[in-house]
Design a protein around this motif. Structure first.
Motif, PDB file in Angstrom:
ATOM      1  N   SER A 112     -16.764 -29.313 -48.396  1.00  0.00           N
ATOM      2  CA  SER A 112     -17.333 -28.168 -49.105  1.00  0.00           C
ATOM      3  C   SER A 112     -16.531 -27.849 -50.359  1.00  0.00           C
ATOM      4  O   SER A 112     -17.097 -27.553 -51.419  1.00  0.00           O
ATOM      5  CB  SER A 112     -17.378 -26.952 -48.168  1.00  0.00           C
ATOM      6  N   ASN A 113     -15.194 -27.913 -50.254  1.00  0.00           N
ATOM      7  CA  ASN A 113     -14.355 -27.660 -51.433  1.00  0.00           C
ATOM      8  C   ASN A 113     -14.614 -28.698 -52.515  1.00  0.00           C
ATOM      9  O   ASN A 113     -14.685 -28.375 -53.712  1.00  0.00           O
ATOM     10  CB  ASN A 113     -12.882 -27.676 -51.037  1.00  0.00           C
ATOM     11  N   LEU A 114     -14.764 -29.956 -52.106  1.00  0.00           N
ATOM     12  CA  LEU A 114     -15.020 -31.020 -53.085  1.00  0.00           C
ATOM     13  C   LEU A 114     -16.404 -30.857 -53.701  1.00  0.00           C
ATOM     14  O   LEU A 114     -16.587 -31.019 -54.920  1.00  0.00           O
ATOM     15  CB  LEU A 114     -14.897 -32.379 -52.393  1.00  0.00           C
TER      16      LEU A 114
ATOM     17  N   SER B 201      -5.924 -31.051 -59.449  1.00  0.00           N
ATOM     18  CA  SER B 201      -4.912 -30.957 -58.393  1.00  0.00           C
ATOM     19  C   SER B 201      -5.563 -30.894 -57.017  1.00  0.00           C
ATOM     20  O   SER B 201      -5.112 -31.547 -56.068  1.00  0.00           O
ATOM     21  CB  SER B 201      -4.034 -29.728 -58.613  1.00  0.00           C
ATOM     22  N   GLU B 202      -6.669 -30.141 -56.895  1.00  0.00           N
ATOM     23  CA  GLU B 202      -7.324 -30.019 -55.599  1.00  0.00           C
ATOM     24  C   GLU B 202      -7.992 -31.329 -55.199  1.00  0.00           C
ATOM     25  O   GLU B 202      -7.925 -31.745 -54.037  1.00  0.00           O
ATOM     26  CB  GLU B 202      -8.363 -28.894 -55.630  1.00  0.00           C
ATOM     27  N   VAL B 203      -8.639 -32.015 -56.148  1.00  0.00           N
ATOM     28  CA  VAL B 203      -9.268 -33.299 -55.839  1.00  0.00           C
ATOM     29  C   VAL B 203      -8.211 -34.315 -55.423  1.00  0.00           C
ATOM     30  O   VAL B 203      -8.409 -35.092 -54.471  1.00  0.00           O
ATOM     31  CB  VAL B 203     -10.069 -33.815 -57.052  1.00  0.00           C
ATOM     32  N   ASN B 204      -7.079 -34.308 -56.108  1.00  0.00           N
ATOM     33  CA  ASN B 204      -5.991 -35.223 -55.742  1.00  0.00           C
ATOM     34  C   ASN B 204      -5.490 -34.927 -54.333  1.00  0.00           C
ATOM     35  O   ASN B 204      -5.220 -35.848 -53.547  1.00  0.00           O
ATOM     36  CB  ASN B 204      -4.860 -35.086 -56.761  1.00  0.00           C
ATOM     37  N   SER B 205      -5.384 -33.637 -54.001  1.00  0.00           N
ATOM     38  CA  SER B 205      -4.934 -33.248 -52.664  1.00  0.00           C
ATOM     39  C   SER B 205      -5.937 -33.686 -51.603  1.00  0.00           C
ATOM     40  O   SER B 205      -5.558 -34.174 -50.528  1.00  0.00           O
ATOM     41  CB  SER B 205      -4.734 -31.731 -52.609  1.00  0.00           C
TER      42      SER B 205
ATOM     43  N   PHE C 198       9.221 -31.205 -47.615  1.00  0.00           N
ATOM     44  CA  PHE C 198       9.748 -32.553 -47.892  1.00  0.00           C
ATOM     45  C   PHE C 198       8.669 -33.640 -47.781  1.00  0.00           C
ATOM     46  O   PHE C 198       8.973 -34.771 -47.403  1.00  0.00           O
ATOM     47  CB  PHE C 198      10.902 -32.900 -46.955  1.00  0.00           C
ATOM     48  N   ASP C 199       7.404 -33.301 -48.057  1.00  0.00           N
ATOM     49  CA  ASP C 199       6.365 -34.325 -48.046  1.00  0.00           C
ATOM     50  C   ASP C 199       5.553 -34.221 -49.330  1.00  0.00           C
ATOM     51  O   ASP C 199       5.985 -33.611 -50.305  1.00  0.00           O
ATOM     52  CB  ASP C 199       5.487 -34.215 -46.798  1.00  0.00           C
ATOM     53  N   ASN C 200       4.365 -34.813 -49.356  1.00  0.00           N
ATOM     54  CA  ASN C 200       3.591 -34.901 -50.592  1.00  0.00           C
ATOM     55  C   ASN C 200       2.638 -33.730 -50.794  1.00  0.00           C
ATOM     56  O   ASN C 200       1.772 -33.789 -51.659  1.00  0.00           O
ATOM     57  CB  ASN C 200       2.810 -36.213 -50.629  1.00  0.00           C
ATOM     58  N   GLU C 201       2.747 -32.670 -49.998  1.00  0.00           N
ATOM     59  CA  GLU C 201       1.912 -31.490 -50.166  1.00  0.00           C
ATOM     60  C   GLU C 201       2.380 -30.699 -51.394  1.00  0.00           C
ATOM     61  O   GLU C 201       3.580 -30.476 -51.581  1.00  0.00           O
ATOM     62  CB  GLU C 201       1.974 -30.601 -48.920  1.00  0.00           C
ATOM     63  N   ASP C 202       1.431 -30.255 -52.250  1.00  0.00           N
ATOM     64  CA  ASP C 202       1.812 -29.508 -53.444  1.00  0.00           C
ATOM     65  C   ASP C 202       1.195 -28.109 -53.501  1.00  0.00           C
ATOM     66  O   ASP C 202       1.336 -27.411 -54.507  1.00  0.00           O
ATOM     67  CB  ASP C 202       1.439 -30.284 -54.719  1.00  0.00           C
ATOM     68  N   ASN C 203       0.494 -27.697 -52.434  1.00  0.00           N
ATOM     69  CA  ASN C 203      -0.044 -26.334 -52.383  1.00  0.00           C
ATOM     70  C   ASN C 203       1.082 -25.376 -52.022  1.00  0.00           C
ATOM     71  O   ASN C 203       1.607 -25.419 -50.911  1.00  0.00           O
ATOM     72  CB  ASN C 203      -1.166 -26.253 -51.345  1.00  0.00           C
TER      73      ASN C 203
END
Length: 864
Positions: free
Chosen positions: A548-550, A605-609, A790-795
């Motif tokens: 839905s977000n996408l 940024s959201e699409v990349n996530s 310490f992971d790839n999350e950027d939110n």
């Protein structure tokens, strides 16, 4: 007029409340006669000081009726029962002249007679009496009994000249009273000198060598409990020093003073007496002093049948042991002798007997053993016979369970296993098991999966060795009395449900040992798991919030003809075009990431996530891990309500495979990850702390606390933690105000359908109390959350950045009802969202504190 009506309405409410209070009060005293008093409270005073010690309170013979939040529920339930239901039924039956005749014609005379035994007439009253409590009417015989108990208790503490009385204090409310118990202690007696009178010179020598550990010492106040503990200590000491037949009854103490005489010093001498053994039917031991015995010979009967003879058995000698068997010895001699802790020519130790029992039972090959000691009194030697009755070579176990979860409405799970004992002659156990389940999905998940049912099938081959199976000798580090075991398991599982459908293959080589009953170590040297996602194209169907977000981002471009291939028609009239699944969604994401579609920085940024999450949850996982678990549990038995449990787990994955880089030519993917069999292996470090503490507040009332901390850090070949090794929050054993996977990460608001992360904090506090009979109650508070770190999350809302992130800890409070079936507890817990970090800061407290948004959890046994 409106004000008048409001005033009348308020008066009516007040009147109704007063009427309810009056009815409750009348019901409480329903079975209390005019010349009787209902006990409301007991108070104990020792030298005018109020005593609240639980040991003292347990001595009170008559206690007030139990209460629930101040309301005497069980007493009022008891009062609902009819005192004489049979007489009441007969009175009702004959109250009208023709009632009995009409009932006889309608039901028959036999059926009318059976009516008085029915639940409505008699059964309900029996039920209320069974779950309720009769009124605690003050009984002076019981109050005097309590005084006698209190005097005896303080007498055991050295207050030999104490005196006690009781007084009944009537309350302000009618037919109610309290009882005050008053004990005058006087001065306590102190131990001046400890004398000894030990009949055996050998025991005398052993006693002298252990004086520093004595629990009865000069100058201390007399305490009978210390004397009882000292008797137990000496009994254990003597039995572990060669005196195999020592009896605790041989120990007694004499007080060498008239304690009825009060003096200024209040000192007394105590004499320890250790007498000869009492008659046990063996005349050779009667009137003989205790002696230290050595083990002359040790016999092991490997094929013992109860009631069978031993004359026809064959025998072999192995390392100072004689092993008897029938026809053919089925066991390797070393496998038998490793379980025996007696050694020839050594002194007898009771500790060796206990360890032998434990280890033989731990083999799971023999029934509980029988150990016999035959004394040779002339030389103080023992012949030891150990009788081993084998269990059946094969056994079959079948299980069938009915399950329910947030995914399926109802499910059936079945499993079966075949156990083969003594597989290689070394008392090894082979367990081959199979399992399967089928469940009916709930409405939402049917639409996601496109199917009605979920299914799972799997199996394991598990072999257990009663020793540490390792190239190096570990016996000096981990002796056999620590019950060492090695386990090798290989298994597979096929899962088809609302997810991506998974196939998993796993293999484990582990070791465990227990230095004591309260301590356990477990090492998984190898824990290899391969997880294959069978249906990765179903990702956007399963994770609908993510889709839905996408799709919301794609809505801006759905009218552009050059992007028409990304979309398909929708049944939703408000959104007639949506991204196609999977091709349209995947192609749209790639176009955005390649810069072919102009989007904002936030949208990019959201699409990349979203794409990173899709790749992580659809990629296959290879986990090559090792871990160590330390468990400490102070619980003595199932009835122990005052204990603690601590668990520490350390796990490392991927390091061995990473070290082999260079030695083995690994391939790499586009992300520069090393591949094994075409799959990037996971590399991370994980640690967990789990602490549980129970306090027994009073009889049947327990305060339970649990805290948990878990952290998994990816590095090297991984940027995130595999889904199967990550953490989630919510559910019946966690924060019960949220459903599983619903809470977090951080202050995010259900951004994903299955929320997980690599850091978790959780704390639970629960007060458990009885309600009526086998019905129990609980009040609880659950706090905690999950975060990314310490992971790839950027939110930023999902990341634990510093101590300010602790403001994201969610709080759920609620209550539970449990029914005790003796063998298990069935529970229903209702949790309310008390503090919700996903809301705006000003709306986090009590915004969803209602039954509509509550979490309803059904579980078996207590959550911790």
């Amino acid at each position: 007029m409106k004000g008048f009506l409001g005033l009348m309405c308020n008066k009516a409410k007040i009147g109704l409340l007063l009427l309810m209070v009056t009815m409750i009060g009348c019901n409480t005293l329903k079975r209390v006669d005019d010349n009787e008093l209902l006990l409301t409270k007991n108070t104990v005073y020792a030298d005018e000081e109020k005593v609240k010690d639980d040991n003292i309170q347990s001595l009170i013979a008559q206690k007030p009726n139990s209460s629930l939040l101040g309301y005497r529920l069980r007493l009022n339930l008891y009062n609902l029962a009819k005192e004489n239901p049979d007489s009441s039924f007969q009175n009702w039956l004959h109250r009208k002249e023709k009632r009995e005749k009409r009932l006889n014609r309608l039901l028959s005379k036999k059926q009318v007679n059976r009516l008085k035994e029915s639940f409505v007439v008699k059964g309900a009253s029996d039920f209320f009496k069974r779950i309720g409590e009769p009124p605690a009417v003050i009984d002076t015989a019981l109050t005097q009994k309590t005084v006698d108990r209190l005097k005896a208790y303080y007498n055991s503490k050295g207050y030999f000249n104490n005196s006690g009385t009781y007084s009944i204090v009537k309350g302000k409310r009618k037919k109610r009273a309290e009882v005050d118990y008053k004990i005058s202690l006087e001065k306590p007696f102190l131990i001046d000198t400890i004398l000894k009178n030990i009949s055996s010179p050998e025991l005398d020598s052993i006693y002298d060598s252990s004086l520093n550990n004595s629990l009865v010492k000069d100058g201390e106040q007399f305490d009978l409990a210390n004397f009882n503990q000292e008797r137990e200590r000496l009994t254990t000491l003597f039995r572990n020093s060669g005196v195999y037949n020592f009896q605790e009854s041989s120990i007694n103490y004499d007080i060498l003073r008239d304690t009825s005489q009060v003096a200024n010093d209040q000192l007394m001498d105590v004499q320890l007496n250790i007498q000869k053994p009492r008659s046990t039917g063996d005349t050779s031991l009667t009137n003989s002093p205790y002696r230290i015995h050595k083990l002359k010979k040790i016999n092991i009967y490997a094929d013992y049948l109860i009631g069978g003879g031993t004359d026809s058995l064959k025998s072999i000698e192995y390392e100072n042991y004689t092993i008897y068997y029938n026809n053919r010895l089925k066991y390797k001699p070393k496998a038998l002798t490793d379980a025996i802790f007696f050694e020839k020519d050594s002194i007898y130790r009771d500790l060796d007997r206990i360890r032998t029992y434990r280890q033989i039972t731990n083999l799971n090959t023999f029934k509980y053993p029988n150990i016999e000691f035959i004394p040779d009194t002339t030389q103080a030697q023992l012949i030891t016979n150990i009788y081993l009755a084998p269990r059946p070579k094969y056994s079959l176990n079948l299980d069938l369970d009915v399950t329910h979860s947030n995914i399926q409405q109802v499910g059936t799970a079945f499993s079966g296993s075949v156990i083969t004992r003594n597989v290689f002659g070394g008392t090894e156990t082979l367990n081959i098991s199979a399992r399967g389940s089928i469940g009916l999905l709930n409405g939402r998940n049917i639409s996601i999966a496109g199917e009605t049912f979920t299914s799972e099938i799997g199996g394991d081959i598990n072999i257990t060795f009663p020793r540490i199976w390792f190239p190096l000798n570990t016996e000096k580090i981990i002796p056999y009395y620590m019950l060492p075991q090695s386990r090798f398991l290989i298994g597979t599982n096929f899962q088809k449900n609302i997810g991506l459908d998974k196939q998993s293959f796993n293999s484990i080589l582990s070791y465990n040992w227990s230095p004591s009953n309260s301590l356990k170590h477990n090492v998984e040297l190898l824990n290899v798991e391969f997880v294959r996602n069978v249906n990765p194209n179903n990702f956007y169907n399963v994770y609908q919030n993510t889709f839905s977000n996408l799709d919301n981002i794609a809505d801006e471009f759905q009218d552009d003809p050059q992007y028409a291939t990304f979309f398909r028609d929708s049944e939703n009239t408000e959104d007639p075009l949506i991204l196609g699944i999977p091709d349209g969604a995947n192609e749209f994401v790639q176009a955005v990431l390649n810069g072919e579609i102009p989007v904002t920085t936030e949208q990019l940024s959201e699409v990349n996530s979203i794409e990173e999450r899709r790749q992580r949850l659809t990629e296959n996982n290879l986990i090559f891990a090792s871990n160590y678990t330390y468990t400490k549990n102070s619980k003595i038995d199932v009835n122990d309500n005052d204990f603690y449990q601590f668990r520490l787990k350390l796990e490392s994955a991927g390091n061995l495979l990473s070290l082999l880089d260079g030695a083995i030519p690994y391939n790499k993917n586009d992300n520069d990850q090393l591949l094994v069999f075409g799959v990037p292996f996971s590399q991370y470090f994980k640690t967990e702390f789990d602490f549980v503490r129970h306090w027994e507040v009073s009889s049947s009332k327990v305060l339970a606390f649990r805290s948990f901390f878990g952290l998994a850090i990816p590095y090297g070949n991984s940027e995130s933690i595999p889904f199967v090794r990550s953490y989630f929050a919510g559910g019946s054993n966690d924060n019960r105000a949220w459903n599983p996977y619903e809470l977090g990460p951080g202050s995010t608001s259900n951004i994903n359908d299955f929320n997980e992360a690599n850091l978790k904090l959780a704390m639970n506090l629960e007060y458990r109390f009885p309600i009526a009979g086998d019905v129990k109650g609980a009040l609880f508070a659950d706090a905690g959350n999950i975060w990314n770190v310490f992971d790839n999350e950027d939110n930023p809302d999902a990341i634990f950045s510093d101590f300010s992130s602790l403001a994201d800890i969610a709080l759920g409070t609620g209550f539970g009802i449990r029914y005790d079936f003796t063998y298990f507890i069935f529970r229903l817990d209702i949790g309310f969202k008390t503090y919700n970090p996903a809301e705006e800061v000003s709306k986090r407290w009590f915004r969803q504190y209602n039954f509509k948004n509550a979490g309803f959890n059904i579980g078996i046994n207590y959550p911790f």
